[in-house]
Motif scaffolding. Structure first.
Motif, PDB file in Angstrom:
ATOM      1  N   CYS A 103     -17.391   6.735   2.506  1.00 29.66           N
ATOM      2  CA  CYS A 103     -16.089   6.274   2.025  1.00 29.66           C
ATOM      3  C   CYS A 103     -16.116   6.030   0.518  1.00 29.66           C
ATOM      4  O   CYS A 103     -15.135   6.308  -0.185  1.00 29.66           O
ATOM      5  CB  CYS A 103     -15.673   5.007   2.770  1.00 29.66           C
ATOM      6  N   ILE A 104     -17.241   5.521   0.010  1.00 31.68           N
ATOM      7  CA  ILE A 104     -17.398   5.380  -1.443  1.00 31.68           C
ATOM      8  C   ILE A 104     -17.346   6.752  -2.096  1.00 31.68           C
ATOM      9  O   ILE A 104     -16.659   6.962  -3.093  1.00 31.68           O
ATOM     10  CB  ILE A 104     -18.728   4.678  -1.778  1.00 31.68           C
ATOM     11  N   ASP A 105     -18.090   7.705  -1.526  1.00 34.90           N
ATOM     12  CA  ASP A 105     -18.119   9.068  -2.077  1.00 34.90           C
ATOM     13  C   ASP A 105     -16.727   9.686  -2.077  1.00 34.90           C
ATOM     14  O   ASP A 105     -16.349  10.382  -3.025  1.00 34.90           O
ATOM     15  CB  ASP A 105     -19.077   9.946  -1.263  1.00 34.90           C
ATOM     16  N   PHE A 133     -13.835   8.123  -2.259  1.00 31.45           N
ATOM     17  CA  PHE A 133     -13.039   7.493  -3.316  1.00 31.45           C
ATOM     18  C   PHE A 133     -13.392   8.081  -4.680  1.00 31.45           C
ATOM     19  O   PHE A 133     -12.507   8.389  -5.492  1.00 31.45           O
ATOM     20  CB  PHE A 133     -13.267   5.982  -3.318  1.00 31.45           C
ATOM     21  N   ILE A 134     -14.677   8.274  -4.934  1.00 35.83           N
ATOM     22  CA  ILE A 134     -15.105   8.820  -6.219  1.00 35.83           C
ATOM     23  C   ILE A 134     -14.646  10.267  -6.382  1.00 35.83           C
ATOM     24  O   ILE A 134     -14.273  10.701  -7.482  1.00 35.83           O
ATOM     25  CB  ILE A 134     -16.632   8.688  -6.365  1.00 35.83           C
ATOM     26  N   MET A 181      -4.089   1.749  -5.322  1.00 35.69           N
ATOM     27  CA  MET A 181      -5.026   1.684  -4.202  1.00 35.69           C
ATOM     28  C   MET A 181      -4.568   0.568  -3.278  1.00 35.69           C
ATOM     29  O   MET A 181      -4.573  -0.615  -3.655  1.00 35.69           O
ATOM     30  CB  MET A 181      -6.455   1.408  -4.684  1.00 35.69           C
ATOM     31  N   LYS A 226     -17.497  -2.349  -4.659  1.00 36.77           N
ATOM     32  CA  LYS A 226     -17.713  -1.265  -5.624  1.00 36.77           C
ATOM     33  C   LYS A 226     -16.419  -0.498  -5.899  1.00 36.77           C
ATOM     34  O   LYS A 226     -16.058  -0.253  -7.060  1.00 36.77           O
ATOM     35  CB  LYS A 226     -18.792  -0.314  -5.107  1.00 36.77           C
ATOM     36  N   VAL A 227     -15.710  -0.097  -4.840  1.00 35.90           N
ATOM     37  CA  VAL A 227     -14.479   0.673  -5.065  1.00 35.90           C
ATOM     38  C   VAL A 227     -13.399  -0.219  -5.687  1.00 35.90           C
ATOM     39  O   VAL A 227     -12.575   0.254  -6.476  1.00 35.90           O
ATOM     40  CB  VAL A 227     -13.963   1.334  -3.764  1.00 35.90           C
ATOM     41  N   LEU A 245     -14.251  -0.259  -9.324  1.00 35.90           N
ATOM     42  CA  LEU A 245     -13.909   1.041  -9.902  1.00 35.90           C
ATOM     43  C   LEU A 245     -12.405   1.141 -10.150  1.00 35.90           C
ATOM     44  O   LEU A 245     -11.968   1.616 -11.201  1.00 35.90           O
ATOM     45  CB  LEU A 245     -14.357   2.172  -8.975  1.00 35.90           C
ATOM     46  N   ALA A 246     -11.622   0.714  -9.183  1.00 34.76           N
ATOM     47  CA  ALA A 246     -10.169   0.759  -9.327  1.00 34.76           C
ATOM     48  C   ALA A 246      -9.724  -0.099 -10.507  1.00 34.76           C
ATOM     49  O   ALA A 246      -8.869   0.305 -11.308  1.00 34.76           O
ATOM     50  CB  ALA A 246      -9.500   0.289  -8.043  1.00 34.76           C
TER      51      ALA A 246
END
Length: 287
Positions: free
Chosen positions: A27-29, A31-32, A44, A86-87, A90-91
């Motif tokens: 899911c992190i991947d 989002f990136i 988001m 983390k996400v 990032l957002a």
């Protein structure tokens, strides 16, 4: 009536689904990947239910929506809460608006099975969180300091920017991920051979640059873009520095970490780009 007018579903909503509810990293991947796409994420939306979290991404005024399944969690120490933090960070870093909806189990299940409808999205406001700032507590699980930019950028994997790669080394990239050191060594050899053919010489390494590109031996007539003397010298210095600083090291040690390898690949690629400015008369000058 709808199906009669749209027999193959051409008017279906532009919804995408990514990630797995079973693995946070997927899911992190996801989002990136959306961050790296051409369409900018403007919003988001965190879709929360019983400490499980999915994401809904909005792209400007487009009707495109991307759903990332509920591989994120909260409320306990672990990878799920770290991933959500983390996400979230990032957002924030990329100035993406963040909001949260406390949806029910059926809503989250539709996300995970890829079955969200237009009506579901239109009715989402009823689940809007009554505490808009509560979601910022998710940052408590962040595994690096809030203002650690390096920590943020480390979330991105090293990706070859294929759109700028010179065709002269494109065939070498197949083995880059498996053996970057060997790929770079072969790239330097190819550049050396290219210049040997261009200048009709058997010299190698920095000797080629000293003989044909140095300000003492060459002038701006060697370049078809007619650069200034300062730029001619800068190009010579760049070739010489790259070979002395990187190519010679590759000859003695092919190990290189992924981050440094990608930087070096881009640098090598730029040297190939510069050779495109060499005038055809360079062959005569080197004869």
């Amino acid at each position: 009536m709808f199906f009669n007018n749209d027999p193959i579903g051409q008017n279906a909503p532009y919804f995408e689904y990514a990630g797995s509810p079973q693995t946070t990293q997927s899911c992190i991947d996801a989002f990136i990947r959306y961050l790296n796409s051409n369409d900018s994420i403007t919003l988001m939306s965190i879709l929360s239910c019983n400490h499980y979290h999915a994401l809904m991404l909005t792209f400007g005024e487009s009707d495109r929506l991307a759903f990332i399944r509920s591989g994120f969690t909260s409320g306990y120490p672990g990878e799920g809460p770290k991933g959500l933090a983390k996400v979230f960070r990032l957002a924030q870093f990329f100035n993406i608006q963040i909001r949260e909806f406390n949806v029910n189990e059926d809503w989250l299940k539709k996300v995970n099975y890829g079955q969200v409808t237009q009506a579901d999205v239109q009715g989402l406001d009823q689940y809007r969180s009554k505490e808009p700032t509560a979601c910022y507590d998710y940052l408590d699980a962040l595994p690096f300091k809030y203002d650690d930019v390096k920590g943020i950028f480390n979330l991105f994997k090293e990706i070859i920017p294929y759109s700028i790669i010179d065709p002269a080394i494109s065939d070498l990239l197949e083995k880059f991920k498996l053996n970057p050191g060997e790929t770079l060594s072969n790239g330097y050899k190819r550049l050396e051979q290219h210049l040997q053919e261009k200048f009709k010489t058997n010299s190698f390494g920095t000797r080629i640059f000293e003989m044909f590109l140095s300000p003492e031996k060459a002038n701006n007539n060697i370049w078809h873009d007619n650069p200034s003397n300062g730029i001619c010298k800068a190009r010579y210095d760049l070739f010489k520095a790259c070979f002395e600083g990187f190519r010679n090291e590759r000859a003695h040690n092919e190990y290189v970490n992924n981050e440094d390898a990608l930087f070096e690949l881009i640098l090598l690629n730029y040297l190939f780009k510069i050779t495109k400015f060499l005038n055809k008369r360079a062959e005569k000058q080197g004869a």
